[in-house]
Structures are given as structure tokens and as C-alpha cells.
Motif scaffolding. Structure first.
Motif, short mmCIF file in Angstrom:
data_model
loop_
_atom_site.label_atom_id
_atom_site.label_comp_id
_atom_site.label_asym_id
_atom_site.label_seq_id
_atom_site.Cartn_x
_atom_site.Cartn_y
_atom_site.Cartn_z
N GLY A 126 0.86 -0.74 0.01
CA GLY A 126 0.04 0.20 0.08
C GLY A 126 0.86 0.90 -0.12
O GLY A 126 1.84 1.25 0.91
N GLU A 127 0.77 1.82 -0.96
CA GLU A 127 1.67 3.24 -0.55
C GLU A 127 0.56 4.53 -1.32
O GLU A 127 -0.30 4.29 -2.14
N ALA A 128 0.74 5.64 -0.65
CA ALA A 128 0.27 6.75 -1.01
C ALA A 128 0.75 8.56 -0.71
O ALA A 128 2.20 8.39 0.11
N TYR A 129 0.96 9.27 -1.42
CA TYR A 129 1.19 10.18 -2.06
C TYR A 129 1.01 11.39 -2.20
O TYR A 129 0.06 11.45 -3.46
N LEU A 130 0.67 12.49 -1.14
CA LEU A 130 -0.02 13.42 -1.12
C LEU A 130 0.81 14.60 -1.34
O LEU A 130 0.90 15.26 -0.52
N ALA A 131 0.20 15.55 -2.33
CA ALA A 131 1.01 16.90 -2.35
C ALA A 131 0.33 18.12 -2.82
O ALA A 131 -0.65 17.76 -3.97
N SER A 132 0.19 19.19 -2.54
CA SER A 132 -0.37 20.74 -2.23
C SER A 132 0.52 21.00 -3.76
O SER A 132 1.41 21.68 -2.83
N GLU A 133 -0.10 21.34 -4.80
CA GLU A 133 0.71 22.43 -6.03
C GLU A 133 0.24 23.63 -6.08
O GLU A 133 0.23 24.03 -7.31
N GLN A 134 -0.90 23.61 -5.11
CA GLN A 134 -1.34 24.97 -6.38
C GLN A 134 -0.53 26.22 -6.04
O GLN A 134 -1.35 27.29 -7.50
N PHE A 135 -0.10 26.49 -5.29
CA PHE A 135 0.65 27.98 -5.29
C PHE A 135 1.88 27.24 -6.14
O PHE A 135 2.71 26.45 -5.47
N GLU A 136 2.73 28.33 -6.94
CA GLU A 136 3.74 28.52 -7.02
C GLU A 136 5.25 28.45 -6.55
O GLU A 136 6.03 27.62 -6.79
N ASN A 137 4.82 28.84 -5.29
CA ASN A 137 6.14 29.02 -4.41
C ASN A 137 6.36 28.63 -3.10
O ASN A 137 6.88 27.99 -2.39
N THR A 138 4.97 27.61 -2.91
CA THR A 138 4.60 26.37 -1.49
C THR A 138 4.33 25.31 -1.80
O THR A 138 3.34 25.11 -3.10
N ARG A 139 4.97 24.44 -1.51
CA ARG A 139 4.52 22.97 -1.74
C ARG A 139 4.72 21.97 -0.20
O ARG A 139 5.59 22.26 0.48
N PHE A 140 3.92 21.70 -0.06
CA PHE A 140 3.78 20.77 0.82
C PHE A 140 2.71 19.58 1.18
O PHE A 140 1.93 19.53 -0.44
N GLY A 141 3.11 18.24 1.40
CA GLY A 141 1.79 17.11 1.54
C GLY A 141 2.53 16.11 2.73
O GLY A 141 2.95 16.70 3.71
N LEU A 142 2.37 14.43 2.39
CA LEU A 142 2.63 13.77 3.21
C LEU A 142 2.53 12.07 1.99
O LEU A 142 1.99 12.34 1.21
N PHE A 143 3.02 11.19 2.71
CA PHE A 143 3.78 10.20 1.67
C PHE A 143 3.63 9.14 2.68
O PHE A 143 3.99 9.54 4.49
N ALA A 144 2.95 7.76 2.26
CA ALA A 144 2.77 6.58 3.13
C ALA A 144 3.17 5.66 2.88
O ALA A 144 3.34 5.49 1.55
N LYS A 145 4.12 4.46 3.07
CA LYS A 145 3.98 3.10 2.36
C LYS A 145 4.00 2.12 3.30
O LYS A 145 3.96 2.13 4.81
N HIS A 146 2.99 0.59 3.00
CA HIS A 146 3.19 -0.77 3.95
C HIS A 146 3.94 -1.37 3.13
O HIS A 146 3.52 -1.69 1.41
N LEU A 147 4.77 -2.02 2.96
CA LEU A 147 5.24 -3.71 2.37
C LEU A 147 5.35 -4.30 3.20
O LEU A 147 6.33 -4.73 4.50
N SER A 148 4.69 -5.78 3.34
CA SER A 148 5.03 -6.57 4.43
C SER A 148 5.27 -8.35 2.61
O SER A 148 3.95 -8.34 2.26
N GLN A 149 5.87 -9.45 3.85
CA GLN A 149 5.34 -10.50 2.67
C GLN A 149 6.67 -11.45 4.00
O GLN A 149 6.82 -10.92 5.19
N LYS A 150 5.91 -12.69 3.68
CA LYS A 150 5.90 -13.88 4.30
C LYS A 150 6.88 -15.10 3.84
O LYS A 150 5.98 -15.50 2.26
N GLY A 151 8.06 -15.55 3.92
CA GLY A 151 8.55 -16.73 3.06
C GLY A 151 8.84 -17.81 3.74
O GLY A 151 7.24 -18.13 4.05
N ASN A 152 8.87 -18.72 3.29
CA ASN A 152 8.32 -20.11 2.86
C ASN A 152 9.53 -20.62 5.17
O ASN A 152 8.72 -21.56 5.01
N ILE A 153 9.90 -20.09 4.66
CA ILE A 153 11.87 -20.70 6.02
C ILE A 153 10.52 -20.29 7.20
O ILE A 153 10.18 -18.74 7.22
#
Length: 583
Positions: A126-153
């Protein structure tokens, strides 16, 4: 015969006519010269044959005209909708009334996206990237990521979570930016260690390992006009983090750094300054370390159209549990042999590489408790090479170097069994080579980037290393050959394919034989070879709509469960597929 006579008569008659016309023209010209007032007239013509007009085939109209007389329908017009209003022109042009329009975004968002995917080995992405780029000189946002796996061992699990917020503000004189984030990485000590006969698995209940990292960074940097030959540039940066594992080991770090540079036509004068405060604490208080470092790098740089020469020094002071002061040269030169196509560069310097529990754990998450943290000193680093490009489609760089290092860090399998001092053979200690005599590191690095067209982009890096150690038999865990290659194919505006290939040569580990109770067999230590491997990954993305698409990625396509570190096989062939939405 009679036809021939008639033909001759016609020829003679035509010749006589032409001669008469010529004599008459001559007479007209002569008369004109003698009597300019007398007009020229032609009294008669002799017709010798009937005129028959002939029209060429190319201009003939082969369509018969339509002789029917049709009258198109003409609608009845009504002019009753015209407003009877006097035109006001007494005051000339009137003032325009400007109407406010609703706020509109200057451009369409394309960087924001959310992604979700699943695959074999119980993979969830699961992954998300959100940023506000409405203003020419200002940019801000957030990011989030999740990754999980399980092997045979048993215990072969991996999970990572990363979340953060960021911002940037561009002012007239400076740019301010920063990030605050949280990262968590979880796994188990699932190392496959067997006893001396090689039949009994010693690690039957893998312990958990979890790393948490809370971090922040911020920077204030000046905006410089490149055309101003007398400009002053500066920067100030702050970094900090709180890092800990599941065994009460933690590291707190805080760093301040900055630089100041003054341009003076053909040369620059400036300095880089930094101070880093590291405090490492372990379950065993004897392994606690206070490791602080202060660095100042004054320099003068001469720059011309085809050269760039920097002269300076690295002054470093280590303070905390240990105190040392070092002075190293810092010299670099870059000469353009053929502008943009080929440049020659070379340099010599030295520095102190600060040891960090956080950096070691990110490189090898299977560290034993109470690892020793120390700095690595590059007493000498000499390098040189070639770099350049051919237009915008081909770029390259080749570099050779030679280093003398005091305290080269290496990951070595722990020497003790589970019941001997709390150490485990499937965990790693950090050992340092070059304490008696300096370790020597020689290498070759190459990089290439090729853009065959707008559809195909290729790139690759190769690293060849050789080590001459003084204390250890081998550079444990360090490969002598590495290859990284990537390719991207833009099949169409909706279909993209990319691929990555990573390869590594043989590495070496120092292991021991163990009895069935986990105790170490005396004098059983020996070197083993970890086989080389190649790992191929490939992915594809298809945009069903402008903002909606599907993706698939295959990892370890060759399916070989290779080992990066001793006792730890990697996952085999695995596939992740899912959906993404951009806005």
C-alpha cells in the motif's frame, strides 16, 4: 496525281501570301519613317481555308450540365428580435467592469497517487503520496508506504512502514524546506544454522527484530543568481533522529551543518562546517558510546570555461569518549579536454567517516546485541578518471581510486553459541580492520546512461573492488564485483515497461562448527564462500484511463534463493500486482 498538283498549288499560294505580307510590312515600316502622320490600314484578307477550333482533351469537361431549373428554398426572415435602443456614444469608450472569476488551479495535478497491490509470499503493498501544488512558491504534503512479505522458512518475515510530512517554501532571498517522518522495519533472525554434522537446525525459534526511526531534517538555502559574479551563497541545515531496536539498543543523533561561499569573478572562496552529536546506548553499559565529530572545510576554487580547480583542507575533531584531531588535504581538479564530450578529473583528500548504529543496521539488520561503534578514518583517498557526454543521449563516467583506511568496518558472524555470552551464530558483529596497519582499498567505478530515443532509456553502473587487509583474512561481507543496470521502455502513452538487474560476485564469511547443544567447537573457525548471484526484476504499468491504471512487478525472476549474508537465503520468485490512481 491530281491530288499532288492541288497540294503543290496550295503550298505555292501560301508562300506567295506570306511573301506579300512581308513586303507589305516592310512598306508600312518605310512609309512610317517617311510620313509619320499617315495611318497604317489593312484593306482585305484572303481566306485560304476554313477555321476549325480544336480543344485539347486535358481541358474538356466530360460532365453534362444539369439543365433543370431549381429554386432553392428561402426561409422567411424575421427581424423582430432586434432591440430598439439608442447607441450611447456621448462619452466615448466606457470603463470596463472587471468580473472576478473563481480560483482555478494553475495546472492539473499529476504527482498525487495511491497504489494497492498483492502477490505471492503473502505480499501486501500500500502506498500513497499527496502534495499540494496549487501555489507557485509553496509545496507541502505527506507520504505513506506499507510492504509486508512472508517466506517459506520459519521466521522469514519482512515488513516496513514509512510515513512522513514535508514542505518547501521559496522566498525572494531563500528557500526553506523540511521533512518529519517515522520508519519501522521488522524481521526475524531466521538464519539457517546447523550443527557440525549438518543435520540439526540450531535456530528453531527465530527471535524478532524491529527497528524504529523517528527523524527530521530542515534546510535554509540562499537563492543565487548564476549571472551575478559577486554573489554570496549560504546554507544552514539541521538533522536529527531517534533510532532503536528490539534489544534496548538505541542511538540519538543531532547534527548542524552549513556552508558559505563568495564568488569573485574567476574564483570562489568558502567553507563547509558541520557538527554531529551521536549517543549510542546498549543493554550492556560497557558498549555505550558517545561519538561526536566537528568538521570544517575551507577552500578556494578557481573556475574557467574549461577548468575547475579546488584547493582546501579537511580539519576534523573527534570528541566524546575518544578525542583526536586530524588534518587532511582536499584538492580536486577538472579539465575539459573536449567541451561537453570528455573531461579529465582527479583529486586527493582524506576524511573521518562517523560510525553509526543506524547506518550499520540499515545495511545489515541481523546485528548481534552490543555491537561496537567506532569511526573509520580515510587517511588517504586518491582518485581520477574521465567523464563526459555526447549530446543529450549518451553520458559516461569512469573512475579509479586508492584508499588507505584505519578502521574499515566489516560484518563478521558472531563467534559464540546461544548459551555462551548471549551471542548467537546467526547474528553479526562489527569488526574493524586496519587498526595495526592501514587497510588498503583499490577500485574501479563505471557509469553509463544511454537514451536511444524517447521510447528507450538505458543505464548501468559497475564496481570492481580489491582489499589488502592487515588484521582480517578477508573483507567479510564485501563483494569484489557489483553490477547495477536498468532500462525503461515507453511503449506508448499508456503502456510502460521497466527492468532492473543487479549482480554481485563471491563474498566471504567466517563461520564455526557447533555442537547439537549450540556450543561452539573449539578451533573450528574457517572461511566459506557465499556464491555470486544475479537478481532480475521487471515491471509494467498500463493506464486504462488518464488517472487509473494497473501494474505488475516480478522480483527475482531467476528464482534463485541467494544469500547476501551468511545463513540468510532471500525470497524466491515473487510477483506483485495491483491498481493505482493518480490525481
Amino acid at each position: 496525281m491530281k491530288k499532288l498538283q492541288n497540294r503543290n498549288v496550295k503550298k505555292y499560294t501560301l508562300a506567295a501570301l506570306l511573301m506579300g505580307v512581308g513586303l507589305n510590312s516592310f512598306a508600312q515600316e518605310t512609309g512610317k519613317k517617311n510620313d509619320p502622320e499617315k495611318p497604317v490600314t489593312i484593306d482585305s484578307f484572303d481566306v485560304v481555308r476554313d477555321y476549325k477550333p480544336i480543344l485539347a482533351d486535358a481541358v474538356k469537361i466530360r460532365r453534362s450540365p444539369d439543365m433543370t431549373n431549381k429554386r432553392e428554398y428561402q426561409p422567411k426572415l424575421n427581424y423582430g428580435n432586434i432591440i430598439d435602443k439608442k447607441l450611447d456614444i456621448n462619452t466615448g469608450l466606457k470603463q470596463l467592469n472587471v468580473q472576478e472569476i473563481p480560483f482555478a488551479q494553475p495546472f492539473e495535478h499529476s504527482s498525487n497517487y495511491v497504489k494497492f497491490g498483492v502477490g505471492n509470499y503473502n505480499t501486501i503493498l500500500g502506498e500513497a503520496y499527496l502534495a499540494s501544488e496549487q501555489f507557485e512558491n509553496t509545496r507541502f504534503g505527506l507520504f505513506a508506504k506499507h510492504l509486508s512479505q512472508k517466506g517459506n522458512i520459519d521466521g522469514q518475515k519482512f515488513s516496513t512502514q514509512d510515513i512522513g510530512i514535508f514542505g518547501r517554501r521559496v522566498l525572494d532571498a531563500v528557500t526553506v524546506k523540511g521533512t518529519i517522518g517515522y520508519n519501522r522495519y521488522g524481521t526475524n533472525f531466521y538464519g539457517q544454522t546447523f550443527d557440525q554434522p549438518g543435520t540439526t537446525l540450531l535456530n528453531t525459534s527465530p527471535d524478532k527484530q524491529t527497528f524504529t526511526d523517528i527523524y527530521l531534517n530542515g534546510e535554509l538555502a540562499s537563492n543565487v543568481d548564476p549571472k551575478n559574479e559577486q554573489s554570496v551563497s549560504y546554507s544552514a541545515k539541521v538533522d536529527g533522529y531517534l533510532f532503536k531496536d528490539a534489544y534496548k539498543a538505541k542511538e540519538n543523533s543531532f547534527a548542524l551543518s552549513g556552508y558559505l561561499n563568495k564568488r569573485m569573478s574567476a574564483f570562489n572562496v568558502g567553507a563547509n562546517v558541520s557538527v554531529t552529536m551521536n549517543d549510542v546506548k546498549n543493554e550492556n553499559d560497557t558498549a555505550n558510546v558517545k561519538n561526536n565529530l566537528f568538521l570544517i572545510n575551507p577552500y578556494i576554487r578557481f573556475k574557467g570555461d574549461n577548468y575547475n580547480v579546488t584547493l582546501g583542507a579537511n580539519l576534523t575533531s573527534e570528541f566524546g569518549d575518544e578525542s583526536r584531531f586530524n588534518v587532511f588535504p582536499s584538492v580536486e581538479a577538472d579539465f575539459s579536454l573536449a567541451p561537453e564530450y570528455i573531461s579529465l578529473f582527479a583529486g586527493v583528500n582524506g576524511n573521518v567517516r562517523q560510525g553509526s548504529f543506524r547506518n550499520f543496521a540499515k545495511e545489515n539488520p541481523y546485528l548481534a546485541p552490543n555491537v561496537r561503534i567506532a569511526n573509520s578514518i580515510e587517511k588517504l583517498n586518491v582518485y581520477g578518471g574521465l567523464k563526459g557526454n555526447a549530446g543529450a543521449t549518451f553520458g559516461y563516467k569512469v573512475k579509479v581510486f586508492y584508499k588507505q583506511i584505519e578502521g574499515l568496518p566489516l560484518f563478521k558472524n558472531s563467534a559464540f553459541g546461544d548459551n555462551q555470552g548471549g551471542y548467537i551464530p546467526w547474528a553479526f558483529d562489527v569488526v574493524y580492520d586496519g587498526q595495526i596497519n592501514k587497510a588498503k582499498h583499490m577500485g574501479l567505478e563505471g557509469e553509463i546512461n544511454v537514451r536511444l530515443s524517447q521510447l528507450v532509456n538505458l543505464g548501468g553502473k559497475v564496481f570492481i573492488d580489491d582489499y589488502n587487509l592487515s588484521d582480517e583474512e578477508e573483507a567479510w561481507g564485501l563483494p569484489k564485483f557489483r553490477l547495477q543496470a536498468n532500462a525503461r521502455f515507453n511503449i506508448s502513452d499508456k503502456f510502460f515497461v521497466d527492468a532492473e538487474l543487479s549482480s554481485q560476485g563471491n563474498t566471504y564469511a567466517y563461520v564455526y562448527d557447533y555442537n547439537t547443544d549450540g556450543s561452539r567447537v573449539a578451533d573450528s573457525g574457517h572461511k566459506v564462500t557465499i556464491a555470486s548471484f544475479a537478481d532480475l526484476n521487471a515491471g509494467a504499468e498500463y493506464r486504462i484511463k488518464k488517472q487509473f491504471g494497473v501494474f505488475v512487478k516480478a522480483n527475482n525472476i531467476f528464482g534463485k534463493e541467494y544469500q547476501r549474508y551468511m545463513y540468510y537465503p532471500r525470497l524466491g520468485f515473487n510477483v506483485i500486482g495491483g491498481l493505482n490512481y493518480s490525481f
